[in-house]
Scaffold this motif. Sequence first.
Motif, short mmCIF file in Angstrom:
data_model
loop_
_atom_site.label_atom_id
_atom_site.label_comp_id
_atom_site.label_asym_id
_atom_site.label_seq_id
_atom_site.Cartn_x
_atom_site.Cartn_y
_atom_site.Cartn_z
N SER A 1 -5.24 104.03 22.45
CA SER A 1 -5.36 102.61 22.10
C SER A 1 -4.21 101.79 22.69
O SER A 1 -4.40 100.64 23.09
CB SER A 1 -5.43 102.41 20.59
N GLN A 2 -3.02 102.39 22.78
CA GLN A 2 -1.90 101.69 23.40
C GLN A 2 -2.18 101.49 24.89
O GLN A 2 -1.92 100.41 25.44
CB GLN A 2 -0.61 102.48 23.21
N LEU A 3 -2.74 102.51 25.55
CA LEU A 3 -3.11 102.38 26.95
C LEU A 3 -4.17 101.29 27.14
O LEU A 3 -4.10 100.49 28.07
CB LEU A 3 -3.60 103.71 27.50
N ASN A 4 -5.14 101.23 26.22
CA ASN A 4 -6.16 100.18 26.30
C ASN A 4 -5.55 98.79 26.12
O ASN A 4 -5.97 97.83 26.78
CB ASN A 4 -7.26 100.41 25.27
N ASP A 5 -4.56 98.67 25.23
CA ASP A 5 -3.87 97.38 25.07
C ASP A 5 -3.17 96.98 26.37
O ASP A 5 -3.20 95.82 26.77
CB ASP A 5 -2.85 97.45 23.93
N TRP A 6 -2.53 97.96 27.02
CA TRP A 6 -1.85 97.68 28.29
C TRP A 6 -2.87 97.31 29.37
O TRP A 6 -2.61 96.45 30.20
CB TRP A 6 -1.04 98.87 28.73
N ARG A 7 -4.02 97.96 29.37
CA ARG A 7 -5.06 97.62 30.34
C ARG A 7 -5.53 96.18 30.14
O ARG A 7 -5.70 95.44 31.10
CB ARG A 7 -6.26 98.57 30.21
N ASP A 8 -5.74 95.80 28.88
CA ASP A 8 -6.14 94.42 28.58
C ASP A 8 -5.07 93.43 29.03
O ASP A 8 -5.38 92.38 29.61
CB ASP A 8 -6.41 94.24 27.08
N ALA A 9 -3.81 93.76 28.77
CA ALA A 9 -2.72 92.88 29.17
C ALA A 9 -2.64 92.78 30.69
O ALA A 9 -2.38 91.70 31.24
CB ALA A 9 -1.40 93.41 28.62
N ALA A 10 -2.89 93.87 31.39
CA ALA A 10 -2.86 93.85 32.86
C ALA A 10 -3.98 92.98 33.40
O ALA A 10 -3.78 92.19 34.32
CB ALA A 10 -2.97 95.28 33.41
N ARG A 11 -5.18 93.10 32.82
CA ARG A 11 -6.30 92.27 33.26
C ARG A 11 -6.05 90.80 33.01
O ARG A 11 -6.45 89.94 33.78
CB ARG A 11 -7.59 92.71 32.55
N ALA A 12 -5.35 90.49 31.92
CA ALA A 12 -5.07 89.10 31.57
C ALA A 12 -3.88 88.54 32.34
O ALA A 12 -3.59 87.36 32.25
CB ALA A 12 -4.80 88.98 30.06
N GLY A 13 -3.19 89.41 33.10
CA GLY A 13 -2.06 88.95 33.90
C GLY A 13 -0.76 88.88 33.14
O GLY A 13 0.19 88.27 33.62
N ARG A 14 -0.68 89.49 31.98
CA ARG A 14 0.55 89.43 31.18
C ARG A 14 1.60 90.46 31.61
O ARG A 14 2.71 90.43 31.11
CB ARG A 14 0.22 89.60 29.70
N LEU A 15 1.24 91.38 32.51
CA LEU A 15 2.20 92.39 32.95
C LEU A 15 2.73 92.12 34.35
O LEU A 15 3.42 92.94 34.91
CB LEU A 15 1.55 93.79 32.92
N GLY A 16 2.39 90.98 34.92
CA GLY A 16 2.92 90.64 36.23
C GLY A 16 1.82 90.33 37.22
O GLY A 16 0.64 90.50 36.95
N PRO A 17 2.22 89.90 38.41
CA PRO A 17 1.24 89.47 39.41
C PRO A 17 0.39 90.59 39.97
O PRO A 17 -0.72 90.36 40.41
CB PRO A 17 2.11 88.84 40.50
N ALA A 18 0.87 91.82 39.97
CA ALA A 18 0.08 92.91 40.53
C ALA A 18 -1.16 93.18 39.70
O ALA A 18 -2.12 93.76 40.18
CB ALA A 18 0.92 94.18 40.62
N SER A 19 -1.16 92.76 38.43
CA SER A 19 -2.30 93.03 37.58
C SER A 19 -3.48 92.12 37.86
O SER A 19 -4.58 92.39 37.42
CB SER A 19 -1.90 92.90 36.11
N SER A 20 -3.27 91.02 38.59
CA SER A 20 -4.37 90.10 38.83
C SER A 20 -5.40 90.69 39.78
O SER A 20 -6.52 90.21 39.86
CB SER A 20 -3.83 88.79 39.39
N ALA A 21 -5.05 91.74 40.52
CA ALA A 21 -5.99 92.35 41.45
C ALA A 21 -7.08 93.12 40.72
O ALA A 21 -8.15 93.33 41.26
CB ALA A 21 -5.26 93.28 42.41
#
Length: 131
Positions: free
Chosen positions: A54-74
């Motif tokens: 579930s923590q990994l899924n939270d990080w995946r959601d944050a990456a998709r939303a762009g909250r982990l940096g510009p590389a996640s927008s891809a």
Amino acid sequence: MDVYTGTPISRLEIVERGGRRRFSDEAKLRIVEESYSGRRLGSATARKYAITRSQLNDWRDAARAGRLGPASSAGFIPAVIVPEVTATTSPPPVDGSRIEIVTSNGRRIVVDGRVDVDALLRIVRGLETLR
């Protein structure tokens, strides 16, 4: 009250209980990218880094939303190279005829027979990139 009169303590040992770990955004992105690298690697990646699924899924959601940096927008979508399709030009059909084109993602285009082929190819390529 009891008083301790035994041998004095000369050594004190501190035992770490494995409290909360902190991951940088770069580390989270790296872990998320690794979890997308193949089929069913989410659980295996979570176990590898000793985090919950579930923590990994939270990080995946944050990456998709762009909250982990510009590389996640891809969106971590793998690139696929396909050969370019060359169009052959044919004489335009008679007036009143229509052409219906269905792209690989289900989009429909209906044009008349006198359409500019180059413009139509650009439109089809653009529609195929949409989800």
